[in-house]
Design a protein around this motif. Structure first.
Motif, mmCIF file in Angstrom:
data_model
loop_
_atom_site.group_PDB
_atom_site.id
_atom_site.type_symbol
_atom_site.label_atom_id
_atom_site.label_comp_id
_atom_site.label_asym_id
_atom_site.label_seq_id
_atom_site.Cartn_x
_atom_site.Cartn_y
_atom_site.Cartn_z
ATOM 1 N N GLY A 262 -31.890 39.996 1.942
ATOM 2 C CA GLY A 262 -33.673 39.984 2.819
ATOM 3 C C GLY A 262 -33.327 39.734 4.558
ATOM 4 O O GLY A 262 -32.667 39.213 4.410
ATOM 5 N N ARG A 263 -34.481 39.908 4.887
ATOM 6 C CA ARG A 263 -34.004 40.158 6.237
ATOM 7 C C ARG A 263 -34.064 38.618 7.393
ATOM 8 O O ARG A 263 -33.798 38.030 7.758
ATOM 9 N N ILE A 264 -35.302 37.883 6.621
ATOM 10 C CA ILE A 264 -35.278 36.483 6.957
ATOM 11 C C ILE A 264 -34.567 35.855 6.781
ATOM 12 O O ILE A 264 -33.472 34.995 7.258
ATOM 13 N N LYS A 265 -33.794 36.024 5.015
ATOM 14 C CA LYS A 265 -32.264 35.028 4.754
ATOM 15 C C LYS A 265 -31.124 35.500 5.919
ATOM 16 O O LYS A 265 -30.086 34.839 5.992
ATOM 17 N N GLY A 266 -31.143 36.545 5.835
ATOM 18 C CA GLY A 266 -30.106 37.365 6.685
ATOM 19 C C GLY A 266 -30.341 36.795 8.043
ATOM 20 O O GLY A 266 -29.272 36.517 8.759
ATOM 21 N N MET A 267 -31.177 36.910 8.867
ATOM 22 C CA MET A 267 -31.390 36.443 10.302
ATOM 23 C C MET A 267 -30.810 34.500 10.095
ATOM 24 O O MET A 267 -30.791 34.166 11.460
ATOM 25 N N LEU A 268 -31.677 34.283 9.158
ATOM 26 C CA LEU A 268 -31.271 32.681 8.842
ATOM 27 C C LEU A 268 -29.347 32.647 8.983
ATOM 28 O O LEU A 268 -29.502 31.498 9.897
ATOM 29 N N ALA A 269 -28.745 33.343 8.330
ATOM 30 C CA ALA A 269 -27.429 33.400 7.751
ATOM 31 C C ALA A 269 -26.644 33.401 9.353
ATOM 32 O O ALA A 269 -26.032 32.550 10.091
ATOM 33 N N ILE A 270 -27.414 34.669 10.199
ATOM 34 C CA ILE A 270 -26.176 34.631 10.702
ATOM 35 C C ILE A 270 -26.939 33.550 12.006
ATOM 36 O O ILE A 270 -25.853 33.935 13.554
ATOM 37 N N ASN A 271 -27.664 33.171 12.050
ATOM 38 C CA ASN A 271 -27.682 31.956 12.564
ATOM 39 C C ASN A 271 -26.678 30.758 13.154
ATOM 40 O O ASN A 271 -26.643 29.932 14.420
ATOM 41 N N ILE A 272 -25.868 30.978 12.451
ATOM 42 C CA ILE A 272 -24.958 29.731 12.121
ATOM 43 C C ILE A 272 -23.196 30.016 13.581
ATOM 44 O O ILE A 272 -23.358 29.703 13.796
ATOM 45 N N LEU A 273 -23.537 31.708 13.216
ATOM 46 C CA LEU A 273 -22.843 32.587 14.274
ATOM 47 C C LEU A 273 -23.026 32.316 15.345
ATOM 48 O O LEU A 273 -22.388 31.580 16.369
ATOM 49 N N ALA A 274 -24.487 31.719 16.239
ATOM 50 C CA ALA A 274 -25.154 31.883 18.043
ATOM 51 C C ALA A 274 -24.471 30.535 17.668
ATOM 52 O O ALA A 274 -24.055 29.998 18.985
ATOM 53 N N ILE A 275 -25.540 29.256 17.046
ATOM 54 C CA ILE A 275 -24.703 28.046 16.755
ATOM 55 C C ILE A 275 -23.726 27.486 17.562
ATOM 56 O O ILE A 275 -22.961 26.814 18.044
ATOM 57 N N THR A 276 -22.212 27.881 16.353
ATOM 58 C CA THR A 276 -21.612 27.597 16.599
ATOM 59 C C THR A 276 -20.718 28.290 17.889
ATOM 60 O O THR A 276 -20.091 27.437 18.488
ATOM 61 N N ALA A 277 -20.991 29.034 17.939
ATOM 62 C CA ALA A 277 -20.738 30.110 19.338
ATOM 63 C C ALA A 277 -21.096 29.043 20.908
ATOM 64 O O ALA A 277 -20.463 29.181 21.693
ATOM 65 N N GLY A 278 -22.474 28.434 20.006
ATOM 66 C CA GLY A 278 -22.955 28.180 21.643
ATOM 67 C C GLY A 278 -22.321 26.698 21.715
ATOM 68 O O GLY A 278 -22.174 26.173 22.575
ATOM 69 N N LEU A 279 -21.389 25.953 20.529
ATOM 70 C CA LEU A 279 -21.177 24.850 20.537
ATOM 71 C C LEU A 279 -19.710 24.927 21.350
ATOM 72 O O LEU A 279 -19.529 24.371 22.094
ATOM 73 N N LEU A 280 -19.028 26.117 21.302
ATOM 74 C CA LEU A 280 -17.577 26.018 21.287
ATOM 75 C C LEU A 280 -17.990 25.863 22.960
ATOM 76 O O LEU A 280 -17.139 25.797 23.660
#
Length: 503
Positions: A101-119
């Motif tokens: 779904g669209r909501i869970k899809g956006m939630l899942a990809i936020n893991i990428l954004a947070i990981t990138a920000g931490l790096l």
């Protein structure tokens, strides 16, 4: 009674647009602290001239260029890998949006954004060039997915009457993100030796807020009804989004779309490319994205600082921030006008105006050494160029793709359009400096010719989608293709697609 605009709908659109804000921030954040980051790269690589830095008072001068080729290479990779990440992940939009779904899809990809920000935020504690490059690559993967998921979700939950305005919010959030990154990237704020890693690390901050707010947002009723067959949940979410009203009309529309979708085989990217049924829509969608990127907008941003310097602006960075303000103002104008004037009209006005500005830019650049006032013509042309871009060619391609396709091929079409956009973005960013050195002040004539061609194409081939349902828009293309009411050609095509085993 259907209220159309509710608090829940506003929250859902705002929350989705945070992904676009994050994309804009990531696009703009790398420019301001370039020299500072290059110095840290040089220190990490052991090629920094400490003696020169001490003579200059502890820092390299602003105009200093890194002499070591390895610094240039790693910096170029830091910039370019973002677009490469977007190109790669845009192909996964269809899979991510349909899997859970669209909501869970956006939630899942936020893991990428947070990981990138931490790096990137922790880059000073490790090897800066490796951590920034890795962070930018992961952030590119996030933005490629987000640039598809956000317009898809907003397009599906928006009432027909406001679909254009809400779709344009994706572009508005992008330009706000760019402006925020320009402002806080100023040297006296975060664009300095001590805080540059914080500036880059903040790229992932909107993902944290978005993740919390997504828990309060309803899933797309179209996804629930058409993809999942969950009628009650779809009705419940329709009422959450539009108020307590009779949902029968919306359900009937979705049922008609579902019946059409059931006639279609699951539409993969490869099948969409091969299908003659959707060839016209796909061609229009891709050309809209070509026109956005090959309009020269990124080249204008690239060249603006030097033009402002030539015009005698003491602090050209503030003039560039002024361009960012113009971005926001005229994107707001587009939000107001798009559902009144129409997508096609605004795109035509925007592309035609940009064509005239590109000619004016060329004249200003060619004669600014002869007539000093010509540099002001160039400055005016920049501001007007950006204004015309944000009125139509900037925001409209992002959401019109979702309008041109029914539920079946929509995710695949958005994935293809997104990949096209990112690829063009990469090509312009990579090759414009070489093109500019080859053509000099006449480089914008190339864009003027392209813009003229795009204007003619939009006038001839693109229908108006304002106020039309997805089925009505599809019918326009069927009519243009000369399909009879019974559509025997289409049914044959669908049978072929169903029986095909190729993905």
């Amino acid at each position: 009674m259907e209220k159309q605009l509710t608090g829940t709908l506003a929250l859902a659109v705002f929350t989705a647009a945070l992904g676009s804000l994050q994309m804009g921030y990531s696009l703009g954040v790398i420019n301001a602290p370039q020299k500072v980051i290059e110095r840290h790269y040089a220190r990490s690589l052991g090629v920094y001239n400490e003696d020169l830095a001490r003579r200059e008072g502890g820092n390299a001068t602003e105009h200093e260029e890194p002499s070591d080729p390895s610094v240039v290479m790693y910096w170029s990779l830091s910039v370019a890998i973002f677009s490469i990440g977007g190109m790669v992940s845009s192909f996964l939009v269809s899979f991510v949006s349909d899997f859970r779904g669209r909501i869970k899809g956006m939630l899942a990809i936020n893991i990428l954004a947070i990981t990138a920000g931490l790096l990137m935020g922790l880059a000073k504690m490790g090897t800066p060039y490796l951590m920034v490059i890795a962070g930018r690559a992961i952030m590119g993967l996030y933005c490629g997915l987000s640039s598809g998921l956000v317009p898809l979700y907003i397009g599906e939950i928006s009432p027909v009457k406001f679909r254009g305005a809400m779709g344009a919010l994706h572009q508005l959030a992008i330009v706000i993100g760019i402006l925020i990154s320009q402002v806080i990237g100023l040297e006296f704020l975060l664009g300095n030796d001590d805080m540059w890693h914080v500036l880059l690390g903040l790229s992932g901050a909107p993902a944290i807020l978005q993740s919390l707010l997504l828990l309060l947002c309803p899933e797309s009723p179209r996804y629930l009804y058409i993809k999942q067959g969950k009628v009650e949940e779809a009705c419940k979410n329709l009422k959450r989004l539009k108020g307590d009203y009779d949902t029968s009309k919306d359900i009937a529309e979705m049922q008609a779309e579902k019946e059409e979708a059931m006639k279609e085989a699951k539409m993969s990217i490869w099948r969409l490319l091969r299908s003659s049924v959707y060839r016209q829509q796909l061609f229009v969608a891709l050309m809209m994205h070509f026109s956005q990127q090959f309009s020269g907008i990124n080249a204008i941003f690239y060249y603006s600082t030097s033009i402002f310097q030539t015009a005698g602006v003491g602090q050209p960075v503030y003039a560039t921030i002024g361009v960012g303000d113009i971005n926001i103002i005229f994107t707001l104008v587009s939000v107001i006008l798009v559902d009144r004037t129409g997508r096609r009209t605004l795109t035509l006005v925007g592309l035609g105006g940009m064509c005239c500005c590109a000619v004016a830019m060329t004249v200003g650049l060619a004669f600014q050494d002869v007539y000093s006032w010509m540099s002001y013509l160039s400055m005016t042309a920049i501001f007007l160029f950006v204004s015309f871009f944000e009125i139509g060619p900037g925001p409209i391609p992002w959401f019109i793709v979702a309008e041109l396709f029914s539920q079946g091929p929509r995710p695949a079409a958005i994935a293809l359009a997104g990949c096209c956009n990112w690829t063009c973005n990469f090509i312009i960013g990579m090759f414009f400096p070489y093109l500019e050195s080859l053509c000099g002040s006449y480089v914008f004539i190339i864009f003027a010719v392209l813009l003229f061609g795009f204007t003619i194409f939009i006038y001839v081939r693109v229908p108006e989608t304002k106020g039309k349902t997805f089925e009505e828009i599809a019918a326009v293309f069927h009519h243009k293709r000369g399909a009879p009411p019974s559509k025997p050609q289409e049914e044959v095509e669908m049978m072929q697609l169903k029986s095909s085993t190729e993905a």
